[in-house]
Design an enzyme around this catalytic site. Structure first.
Site, mmCIF file in Angstrom:
data_model
loop_
_atom_site.group_PDB
_atom_site.id
_atom_site.type_symbol
_atom_site.label_atom_id
_atom_site.label_comp_id
_atom_site.label_asym_id
_atom_site.label_seq_id
_atom_site.Cartn_x
_atom_site.Cartn_y
_atom_site.Cartn_z
ATOM 1 N N LYS A 74 0.811 -1.218 0.000
ATOM 2 C CA LYS A 74 0.000 0.000 0.000
ATOM 3 C C LYS A 74 0.848 1.274 0.000
ATOM 4 O O LYS A 74 0.431 2.299 -0.510
ATOM 5 C CB LYS A 74 -0.952 0.006 1.207
ATOM 6 C CG LYS A 74 -2.134 -0.940 1.053
ATOM 7 C CD LYS A 74 -3.125 -0.765 2.184
ATOM 8 C CE LYS A 74 -4.333 -1.657 1.977
ATOM 9 N NZ LYS A 74 -5.362 -1.476 2.992
ATOM 10 N N ASP A 110 -10.202 3.217 1.783
ATOM 11 C CA ASP A 110 -10.358 2.574 3.101
ATOM 12 C C ASP A 110 -11.103 3.472 4.102
ATOM 13 O O ASP A 110 -11.995 3.012 4.813
ATOM 14 C CB ASP A 110 -8.989 2.204 3.686
ATOM 15 C CG ASP A 110 -8.438 0.906 3.107
ATOM 16 O OD1 ASP A 110 -9.228 0.075 2.620
ATOM 17 O OD2 ASP A 110 -7.209 0.728 3.152
HETATM 18 P P1 NAP Z 1 -0.413 -3.180 9.286
HETATM 19 O O1 NAP Z 1 -0.204 -1.900 8.565
HETATM 20 O O2 NAP Z 1 0.546 -4.288 9.112
HETATM 21 O O3 NAP Z 1 -0.539 -2.818 10.865
HETATM 22 C C1 NAP Z 1 -0.682 -3.857 11.808
HETATM 23 C C2 NAP Z 1 -1.145 -3.278 13.142
HETATM 24 O O4 NAP Z 1 -1.420 -4.362 14.022
HETATM 25 C C3 NAP Z 1 -0.098 -2.409 13.822
HETATM 26 O O5 NAP Z 1 -0.736 -1.444 14.625
HETATM 27 C C4 NAP Z 1 0.623 -3.462 14.702
HETATM 28 O O6 NAP Z 1 1.287 -2.909 15.817
HETATM 29 C C5 NAP Z 1 -0.563 -4.264 15.178
HETATM 30 N N1 NAP Z 1 -0.217 -5.618 15.621
HETATM 31 C C6 NAP Z 1 0.185 -6.657 14.843
HETATM 32 N N2 NAP Z 1 0.416 -7.730 15.623
HETATM 33 C C7 NAP Z 1 0.157 -7.356 16.912
HETATM 34 C C8 NAP Z 1 0.228 -8.010 18.164
HETATM 35 N N3 NAP Z 1 0.594 -9.305 18.247
HETATM 36 N N4 NAP Z 1 -0.105 -7.334 19.286
HETATM 37 C C9 NAP Z 1 -0.507 -6.032 19.206
HETATM 38 N N5 NAP Z 1 -0.573 -5.344 18.047
HETATM 39 C C10 NAP Z 1 -0.242 -5.998 16.910
HETATM 40 O O7 NAP Z 1 -1.840 -3.824 8.920
HETATM 41 P P2 NAP Z 1 -3.189 -3.031 8.552
HETATM 42 O O8 NAP Z 1 -3.310 -2.934 7.076
HETATM 43 O O9 NAP Z 1 -3.239 -1.796 9.391
HETATM 44 O O10 NAP Z 1 -4.299 -4.079 9.031
HETATM 45 C C11 NAP Z 1 -4.642 -4.221 10.396
HETATM 46 C C12 NAP Z 1 -5.904 -5.061 10.518
HETATM 47 O O11 NAP Z 1 -7.000 -4.398 9.905
HETATM 48 C C13 NAP Z 1 -5.799 -6.443 9.850
HETATM 49 O O12 NAP Z 1 -6.371 -7.381 10.705
HETATM 50 C C14 NAP Z 1 -6.635 -6.332 8.596
HETATM 51 O O13 NAP Z 1 -7.281 -7.548 8.280
HETATM 52 C C15 NAP Z 1 -7.676 -5.279 9.025
HETATM 53 N N6 NAP Z 1 -8.159 -4.506 7.872
HETATM 54 C C16 NAP Z 1 -9.473 -4.607 7.576
HETATM 55 C C17 NAP Z 1 -9.972 -3.901 6.499
HETATM 56 C C18 NAP Z 1 -11.429 -4.017 6.178
HETATM 57 O O14 NAP Z 1 -11.815 -3.622 5.065
HETATM 58 N N7 NAP Z 1 -12.235 -4.482 7.090
HETATM 59 C C19 NAP Z 1 -9.131 -3.077 5.723
HETATM 60 C C20 NAP Z 1 -7.773 -2.995 6.073
HETATM 61 C C21 NAP Z 1 -7.299 -3.734 7.154
HETATM 62 P P3 NAP Z 1 2.841 -2.452 15.704
HETATM 63 O O15 NAP Z 1 2.795 -1.097 15.051
HETATM 64 O O16 NAP Z 1 3.298 -2.414 17.097
HETATM 65 O O17 NAP Z 1 3.530 -3.489 14.837
#
Ligand code: NAP
Length: 285
Positions: A74, A110
């Site tokens: 992204k 998003d």
């Molecule tokens: P990302 O950019 O990789 O960010 C991941 C986030 O999760 C960061 O804040 C990370 O914290 C945290 N995290 C990961 N593992 C963790 C753990 N074990 N304990 C605590 N925090 C943890 O991913 P993203 O794109 O933001 O996606 C995040 C979530 O949103 C995913 O589950 C995805 O499926 C969901 N999502 C849903 C939609 C939808 O349309 N519904 C759209 C986009 C994303 P750190 O910064 O400390 O690593």
């Protein structure tokens, strides 16, 4: 409903990412093309970082209308684009590519997709205060949308405090009136008692992990949203137990996809058909 045949005039759309085999977007978009009798195709492209540049170059010249972009590209796609819409540029995140002539453009659906998924709860947000958990791409998109929705303020709690602080600085610069503060994940629980809403935007819970927060102290009426759409997470189960209004992430997936669809086709997305395709895709897992 009849599947329009693929013809010489067909157009292709993609989801670019790694991995992408689990994605529900192909089912959702192909069902929409079928409903509108468009001879188009939406297909996953599982690519490596070194393939990203060549794939985007190819998109400029062939019969490709656009693409979705997912983890981990992204941010990486930004440098290859001819035009980036201002909100996506500020966010540093693009989830939708579209063509305007030979130009390859990027935007993020998003944030708006998230707002549309709130439905009747959207009216709760103006002037509200809440707690946002996460500081990754999804949290960034949601935080920008919340600021535009004129919430009063919120705390950002994230495992990495540095990333939470970085997001807060970004938000303060862009929205000086927004009252936004970073807090460590372990200090976030007491804040649930003062929150009009709690939005969980991390990947923690994807594999059934327990939430680090208890909702025991949440006040009546606090809306709990978890962006994870694969299943009912521990946080949503708690919300149910404490009789709090709640939403999963499927609505956001649907609406961000519908907005992408409208960029590519210029036609209104058939929401009901897309939602049904998502529900069926989830059941098949
Ligand atoms: P990302 O950019 O990789 O960010 C991941 C986030 O999760 C960061 O804040 C990370 O914290 C945290 N995290 C990961 N593992 C963790 C753990 N074990 N304990 C605590 N925090 C943890 O991913 P993203 O794109 O933001 O996606 C995040 C979530 O949103 C995913 O589950 C995805 O499926 C969901 N999502 C849903 C939609 C939808 O349309 N519904 C759209 C986009 C994303 P750190 O910064 O400390 O690593």
């Amino acid at each position: 409903m009849k599947r329009a045949s693929i013809t010489g005039a067909s157009q292709v759309t993609f989801i670019l990412g790694h991995p992408v085999s689990h994605s529900l977007s192909p089912a959702m978009h192909n069902a929409a093309f079928e409903k509108l009798e468009l001879p188009w195709l939406y297909t996953p492209l599982d690519i490596s970082f070194k393939e990203l540049g060549p794939v985007l170059k190819m998109m400029r010249s062939f019969n490709v209308k656009g693409a979705n972009v997912t983890v981990p590209y992204k941010e990486a796609v930004l440098k290859y684009l001819d035009f980036i819409e201002p909100d996506a540029k500020w966010l540093g995140s693009v989830n939708t590519l579209y063509r305007r002539g030979e130009k390859l453009c990027g935007t993020s659906t998003d944030g708006e997709g998230f707002l549309r998924s709130l439905g009747r709860y959207r009216q709760k947000f103006k002037g509200s205060r809440g707690l946002l958990i996460g500081a990754g791409g999804a949290a960034r998109a949601v935080s920008g949308a919340l600021a535009k929705e004129k919430v009063k303020g919120f705390y950002v709690a994230n495992r990495s405090g540095v990333k939470a602080a970085r997001l807060v600085n970004l938000l303060r610069k862009r929205y000086p009136r927004l009252d936004v503060q970073a807090v460590s994940l372990k200090d976030a629980e007491p804040l649930t008692a003062y929150s009009d809403w709690i939005i969980q935007a991390t990947s923690l819970g994807l594999h059934g992990e327990k939430s680090p927060l208890s909702l025991r102290k949440s006040r009546k009426g606090t809306l709990v949203v978890d962006l994870i759409y694969h299943h009912e997470t521990d946080l949503l189960k708690q919300a149910k137990r404490f009789d709090l209004p709640r939403l999963g992430g499927l609505g956001m997936l649907l609406h961000q996809g519908a907005l992408s669809f409208e960029y590519w086709t210029g036609q209104k997305a058939p929401l009901a058909v897309m939602e049904q395709a998502l529900q069926e895709g989830l059941k098949r897992r």
